[in-house]
Design a protein around this motif. Structure first.
Motif, PDB file in Angstrom:
ATOM      1  N   ALA A 714       0.831  -1.204   0.000  1.00  0.00           N
ATOM      2  CA  ALA A 714       0.000   0.000   0.000  1.00  0.00           C
ATOM      3  C   ALA A 714       0.867   1.255   0.000  1.00  0.00           C
ATOM      4  O   ALA A 714       0.564   2.234  -0.692  1.00  0.00           O
ATOM      5  CB  ALA A 714      -0.928  -0.010   1.216  1.00  0.00           C
ATOM      6  N   VAL A 715       1.967   1.240   0.779  1.00  0.00           N
ATOM      7  CA  VAL A 715       2.889   2.386   0.769  1.00  0.00           C
ATOM      8  C   VAL A 715       3.437   2.609  -0.632  1.00  0.00           C
ATOM      9  O   VAL A 715       3.500   3.747  -1.118  1.00  0.00           O
ATOM     10  CB  VAL A 715       4.038   2.153   1.777  1.00  0.00           C
ATOM     11  CG1 VAL A 715       5.135   3.200   1.600  1.00  0.00           C
ATOM     12  CG2 VAL A 715       3.518   2.206   3.206  1.00  0.00           C
ATOM     13  N   PHE A 718       0.578   4.039  -2.841  1.00  0.00           N
ATOM     14  CA  PHE A 718       0.355   5.464  -2.571  1.00  0.00           C
ATOM     15  C   PHE A 718       1.523   6.302  -3.107  1.00  0.00           C
ATOM     16  O   PHE A 718       1.323   7.424  -3.585  1.00  0.00           O
ATOM     17  CB  PHE A 718       0.184   5.704  -1.065  1.00  0.00           C
ATOM     18  CG  PHE A 718      -1.154   5.279  -0.541  1.00  0.00           C
ATOM     19  CD1 PHE A 718      -2.321   5.597  -1.231  1.00  0.00           C
ATOM     20  CD2 PHE A 718      -1.262   4.578   0.652  1.00  0.00           C
ATOM     21  CE1 PHE A 718      -3.569   5.212  -0.744  1.00  0.00           C
ATOM     22  CE2 PHE A 718      -2.496   4.189   1.143  1.00  0.00           C
ATOM     23  CZ  PHE A 718      -3.652   4.505   0.438  1.00  0.00           C
ATOM     24  N   GLY A 719       2.718   5.752  -3.036  1.00  0.00           N
ATOM     25  CA  GLY A 719       3.859   6.456  -3.610  1.00  0.00           C
ATOM     26  C   GLY A 719       3.712   6.649  -5.101  1.00  0.00           C
ATOM     27  O   GLY A 719       3.977   7.743  -5.633  1.00  0.00           O
ATOM     28  N   GLN A 720       3.276   5.591  -5.809  1.00  0.00           N
ATOM     29  CA  GLN A 720       3.076   5.708  -7.257  1.00  0.00           C
ATOM     30  C   GLN A 720       1.982   6.718  -7.592  1.00  0.00           C
ATOM     31  O   GLN A 720       2.124   7.534  -8.527  1.00  0.00           O
ATOM     32  CB  GLN A 720       2.717   4.332  -7.832  1.00  0.00           C
ATOM     33  CG  GLN A 720       2.462   4.314  -9.330  1.00  0.00           C
ATOM     34  CD  GLN A 720       3.668   4.712 -10.146  1.00  0.00           C
ATOM     35  OE1 GLN A 720       4.805   4.591  -9.684  1.00  0.00           O
ATOM     36  NE2 GLN A 720       3.450   5.214 -11.351  1.00  0.00           N
ATOM     37  N   ALA A 782      10.509   5.833   9.251  1.00  0.00           N
ATOM     38  CA  ALA A 782      10.525   7.043  10.075  1.00  0.00           C
ATOM     39  C   ALA A 782      11.004   8.241   9.245  1.00  0.00           C
ATOM     40  O   ALA A 782      10.465   9.347   9.366  1.00  0.00           O
ATOM     41  CB  ALA A 782      11.427   6.838  11.288  1.00  0.00           C
ATOM     42  N   VAL A 783      12.027   8.011   8.407  1.00  0.00           N
ATOM     43  CA  VAL A 783      12.486   9.084   7.514  1.00  0.00           C
ATOM     44  C   VAL A 783      11.373   9.487   6.558  1.00  0.00           C
ATOM     45  O   VAL A 783      11.138  10.678   6.308  1.00  0.00           O
ATOM     46  CB  VAL A 783      13.737   8.621   6.737  1.00  0.00           C
ATOM     47  CG1 VAL A 783      14.121   9.649   5.670  1.00  0.00           C
ATOM     48  CG2 VAL A 783      14.900   8.398   7.688  1.00  0.00           C
ATOM     49  N   LEU A 784      10.675   8.496   6.018  1.00  0.00           N
ATOM     50  CA  LEU A 784       9.565   8.780   5.115  1.00  0.00           C
ATOM     51  C   LEU A 784       8.493   9.609   5.817  1.00  0.00           C
ATOM     52  O   LEU A 784       7.961  10.580   5.245  1.00  0.00           O
ATOM     53  CB  LEU A 784       8.978   7.465   4.602  1.00  0.00           C
ATOM     54  CG  LEU A 784       7.727   7.550   3.718  1.00  0.00           C
ATOM     55  CD1 LEU A 784       8.021   8.310   2.433  1.00  0.00           C
ATOM     56  CD2 LEU A 784       7.195   6.155   3.403  1.00  0.00           C
ATOM     57  N   ALA A 815       9.023   6.548  -1.199  1.00  0.00           N
ATOM     58  CA  ALA A 815       7.945   5.729  -0.628  1.00  0.00           C
ATOM     59  C   ALA A 815       7.855   4.382  -1.340  1.00  0.00           C
ATOM     60  O   ALA A 815       7.642   3.344  -0.693  1.00  0.00           O
ATOM     61  CB  ALA A 815       6.618   6.470  -0.722  1.00  0.00           C
ATOM     62  N   LYS A 816       8.031   4.377  -2.645  1.00  0.00           N
ATOM     63  CA  LYS A 816       7.981   3.111  -3.386  1.00  0.00           C
ATOM     64  C   LYS A 816       9.103   2.182  -2.929  1.00  0.00           C
ATOM     65  O   LYS A 816       8.896   0.978  -2.744  1.00  0.00           O
ATOM     66  CB  LYS A 816       8.080   3.386  -4.885  1.00  0.00           C
ATOM     67  CG  LYS A 816       6.823   4.046  -5.453  1.00  0.00           C
ATOM     68  CD  LYS A 816       7.069   4.645  -6.821  1.00  0.00           C
ATOM     69  CE  LYS A 816       7.381   3.595  -7.855  1.00  0.00           C
ATOM     70  NZ  LYS A 816       7.547   4.189  -9.198  1.00  0.00           N
ATOM     71  N   GLY A 817      10.298   2.745  -2.728  1.00  0.00           N
ATOM     72  CA  GLY A 817      11.398   1.918  -2.244  1.00  0.00           C
ATOM     73  C   GLY A 817      11.149   1.397  -0.835  1.00  0.00           C
ATOM     74  O   GLY A 817      11.414   0.220  -0.534  1.00  0.00           O
TER      75      GLY A 817
END
Length: 838
Positions: A714-715, A718-720, A782-784, A815-817
């Motif tokens: 899902a992350v 949502f990134g895409q 956390a960085v994201l 986010a995709k990574g």
């Protein structure tokens, strides 16, 4: 142009505009020079600091050779000897070789490519201070009587708490890991600069050969350094927290450290060699007067070497009991790497044969490099043979081979490069007469020292021994090697004298003193604070040869794009990574203290760890976080289009996957994926080596692991969607989607944590590794999260507005990574829950 011609300096002839332009690019004066972000300043700092570490390491080497000059010597006691040879190797491999070569790259690449600066100047400054502070931490171990004594490779179990109870290993692990941040950041910066900041018309096929060497080296650093970083963190966690990653009693394995170390260590040999060979490939055509023979073959060989070098790390582990099939494969790979190496050497020899070389001092060092490195390569092929390797393993034959490859393949080209590019550093030429003496002393001293070590090793002398008995056939050989080391040291000392003497008394250097063909010589050696008043179009690999009008015109009158300045900002041109076509105007930062403050905060964090002052660690982390936040807290510059000259209408900081910001993020993701892959490698290795430990491992919780996989996907989704909204400039949609990404990432962290809760990380190495994987993924999430909230705050304060969606574009890629990492980690947790990690 000959060396004897009258020097030319930049006069800033045009009134008004030139004065303003020069003022914008001027280097700060006094103590404020520490805030400079200029690649010239940062590059010189890397070079000079690296050379200081080289001199310290050289003194330690002389102590080693003095101890071994006669049998039964008591010049150094055993403990001091172990510390001396450990610190010698550590300084040479980690604090000299790679940083000084990266310093040359940081200094030269923008000049060669037609850029006014590296495109992330603050990152370069940050990397330098991390390198400096990390080196200080390592050297300060002498002050606290805790110098490392376990070898520059820090093998386990010797370096574990049980066998090295003090802080000596901690100084090594923490200092070197901190210093490696500089190498990784420089790699990302150089990859991005080479691909996205070149002069108009400079396609990949027209790049200077040095840029190709540095590009491949930077990719190798981005992939090769993470295994050692992960290994160092795991070993320090075992020493500090008691986690059993390498403890065979709890399912760990000491050889895991060797695998992680040499996954870095053998590519490092080529990481050191390639930039030096790139210097040779750049200097050699200048003194022959002909372009490099076989440019395409040389590039293909460098790329091939970059790939092959990652497939032969166990070349250093033939005596550890690896299966015969593995030995055969790694032996074949170790032999195979000789092919691209030989292609490069043949290109150099063919270039020599195409003209009449001028025997200048740099040319002498090039010839010394060719002869010494070829001999080192031949012994390398010998050591690639498993039966011979078993006989020569851990003997002085290996010491001789190592130094023939590294000193012959790196130090000789480096000294030649100092003589060649000295006008850039001092504005003056170094002495040809003294230079010949330097070469003679170094060449004779080096071969006297290390050629004889082949014989010493074949006669059975092991490495890392502090003394030896008489009558073993090693006496005269060691004495001659020690005498040779003093001769070599005399050559280095004479070089240092010549360098400082030339700063005041050397003849002033003219414009393009060697008659080179590359762009770094377009301006006079006594250059202004910037690189190019206007960035000239490039038509070939040797523009100063093939476009003679560039040197026939005064430097500040050369026609090109980006003439002068606008809005009082530092700018250069961003290009298409393949064709070199100008795409956008790239805004650059002015001098700032923030990178230094961020590095100082991290230094406090790392240093306080040594003292177990964890509240200071927290203070350091907060200082670094605040500095990074202020670093990025600036208005976005995209969304404006300007006339860049020569028919180019260019936007400012374009939103595009070819943007420098996106290329840099992809490079950063490459580093993060290599770190993640190193942890996965450790998990699979331990499961394969210790299957009985996997059978007794407490299983991860299945349901939370499955939920984590879904949330990870899902992350990524949502990134895409955020990326699409950013490309289409849907400001509100990108904002909502990025916040959804943040929320989903927080839920993914919770799911990963719940999945790992049943596992005691102190009970087994596999459990500790699973927790390490979960912790690494959680850190990235956390960085994201912080990044997403940071972007939202910038929007609320109107520092990001409509038409300025690059922050969302990059957040989406990250986010995709992160989503992929969550899904992979969750899949491994599911496998562990169902019936075994494998």
């Amino acid at each position: 142009m000959s060396v004897s011609e009258t020097p030319t300096t930049y006069s800033g002839a045009r009134k008004g505009e030139d004065k303003s332009f020069e003022g914008v690019w001027d280097t700060p004066k006094g103590i404020h020079v520490l805030s400079s972000v200029s690649h010239r300043v940062v590059g010189r700092r890397f070079i000079y600091t690296g050379f200081v570490f080289f001199l310290i390491a050289g003194v330690l080497a002389l102590l080693v050779r003095t101890q071994l000059i006669v049998p039964g010597n008591t010049f150094l006691d055993l403990e001091t000897y172990n510390q001396v040879f450990t610190m010698h190797g550590t300084l040479m491999m980690f604090l000299f070789a790679i940083p000084i070569l990266e310093g040359f790259a940081v200094y030269l690449i923008p000049l060669m490519l037609g850029a006014r600066d590296l495109i992330f100047p603050r990152l370069g400054q940050f990397g330098y201070y991390c390198y400096l502070f990390g080196g200080i931490i390592v050297l300060s171990s002498f002050v606290f009587d805790a110098a490392p004594d376990g070898g520059w490779f820090m093998y386990v179990p010797l370096s574990t708490k049980a066998h090295t109870p003090g802080l000596s290993a901690d100084f090594w692990l923490i200092g070197i890991t901190f210093a490696e941040i500089a190498s990784v950041t420089a790699a990302v910066e150089l990859i991005t600069a080479i691909l996205t900041a070149r002069a108009p018309g400079m396609s990949l096929t027209k790049m200077p050969i040095f840029a190709w060497y540095i590009l491949i080296t930077a990719f190798m650093i981005a992939i090769g350094f993470p295994p050692l970083i992960i290994g160092s963190i795991l070993l320090e966690a075992e020493r500090l927290l008691g986690l059993p990653f390498f403890d065979p009693m709890l399912g760990g394995d000491p050889l895991l450290w060797q695998h992680l170390f040499w996954l870095f260590g053998h590519p490092e040999v080529y990481i050191i060699f390639l930039p030096a060979a790139g210097m040779v490939a750049t200097m050699l055509p200048t003194f022959v007067g002909k372009p490099l023979f076989g440019y395409g073959f040389a590039v293909a060989a460098v790329v091939s070497m970059g790939f092959i070098s990652f497939g032969l790390w166990a070349h250093h582990m033939f005596a550890t009991g690896l299966p015969i099939l593995s030995l055969s494969l790694f032996s074949a790979a170790s032999t195979m790497v000789a092919v691209p190496t030989a292609i490069q050497v043949f290109c150099f020899i063919a270039t020599l044969a195409s003209g009449r070389p001028k025997l200048t001092t740099p040319m002498l060092f090039i010839l010394g490099f060719l002869s010494i490195f070829v001999l080192g390569g031949l012994t390398g092929v010998m050591l690639a043979s498993v039966p011979f390797n078993w006989q020569a393993h851990d003997s002085y034959f290996v010491v001789a081979h190592l130094h023939y490859v590294l000193i012959g393949g790196m130090v000789f080209p480096l000294i030649g490069a100092f003589y060649y590019w000295a006008p850039h550093f001092t504005g003056r030429m170094m002495s040809e007469r003294l230079g010949r003496w330097v070469f003679g002393l170094m060449f004779v001293g080096f071969n006297t020292t290390f050629l004889l070590m082949h014989i010493t090793g074949l006669r059975g002398m092991p490495r890392r021994v502090a003394t030896y008995a008489e009558g073993l056939g090693w006496d005269r050989l060691n004495m001659l090697s020690s005498i040779g080391s003093y001769i070599l040291a005399a050559g280095i000392a004479l070089f240092v004298f010549d360098f400082f003497r030339s700063r005041r008394h050397g003849p002033p250097a003219p414009r393009n003193p060697w008659g080179a063909g590359t762009l770094e010589w377009l301006y006079p050696p006594v250059a202004p604070g910037f690189n190019f008043h206007a960035i000239p179009p490039v038509e070939s690999r040797e523009p100063l040869w093939d476009q003679p009008h560039l040197l026939e015109t005064e430097a500040h009158k050369v026609e090109g794009v980006m003439h002068g300045i606008r809005d009082g900002r530092r700018e250069t041109v961003g290009c298409d990574p393949v064709s070199g076509k100008p795409l956008y105007i790239l805004r650059l930062p002015h001098p700032t203290w923030l990178p230094m403050i961020a590095a100082a905060g991290l230094a406090l964090l790392f240093g306080a760890t040594l003292a177990s002052a964890y509240w200071l660690c927290a203070v350091g982390a907060v200082i670094a976080l605040v500095a990074f936040t202020l670093w990025g807290w600036e208005p976005s510059d995209s969304g404006v289009t300007r006339d860049a000259g020569m028919g180019h209408e260019l936007p400012v900081n374009v939103v595009d996957r070819r943007s420098h910001m996106h290329v840099a993020l992809v490079g950063t993701m490459l580093v993060l994926m290599a770190l993640f892959a190193s942890l996965i490698f450790g998990l699979l290795y331990l499961w394969n080596i210790r299957p009985e430990a996997a059978e007794t491992l407490t299983r991860p919780a299945l349901l939370p692991a499955a939920v984590a996989v879904v949330l990870g996907l899902a992350v990524a989704l949502f990134g895409q969607l955020t990326r699409r909204a950013a490309v289409r400039d849907r400001f509100a949609g990108a904002t909502v989607l990025s916040l959804l990404t943040v929320l989903t990432s927080l839920l993914a962290v919770a799911a990963l944590g719940l999945s790992l809760m049943p596992i005691d990380p102190w009970a087994s190495a596999l459990g500790a590794t699973l927790w390490a994987i979960g912790g690494f993924v959680a850190f990235n999430l956390a960085v994201l999260t912080y990044w997403g909230l940071f972007n939202a705050a910038r929007r609320l304060t109107r520092r990001i507005g409509p038409g300025q969606s690059m922050p969302d574009f990059n957040l989406a890629t990250f986010a995709k990574g992160c989503g992929l990492m969550v899904a992979v980690a969750g899949a491994f947790f599911i496998a562990g829950a169902v019936g075994g990690v494998g």
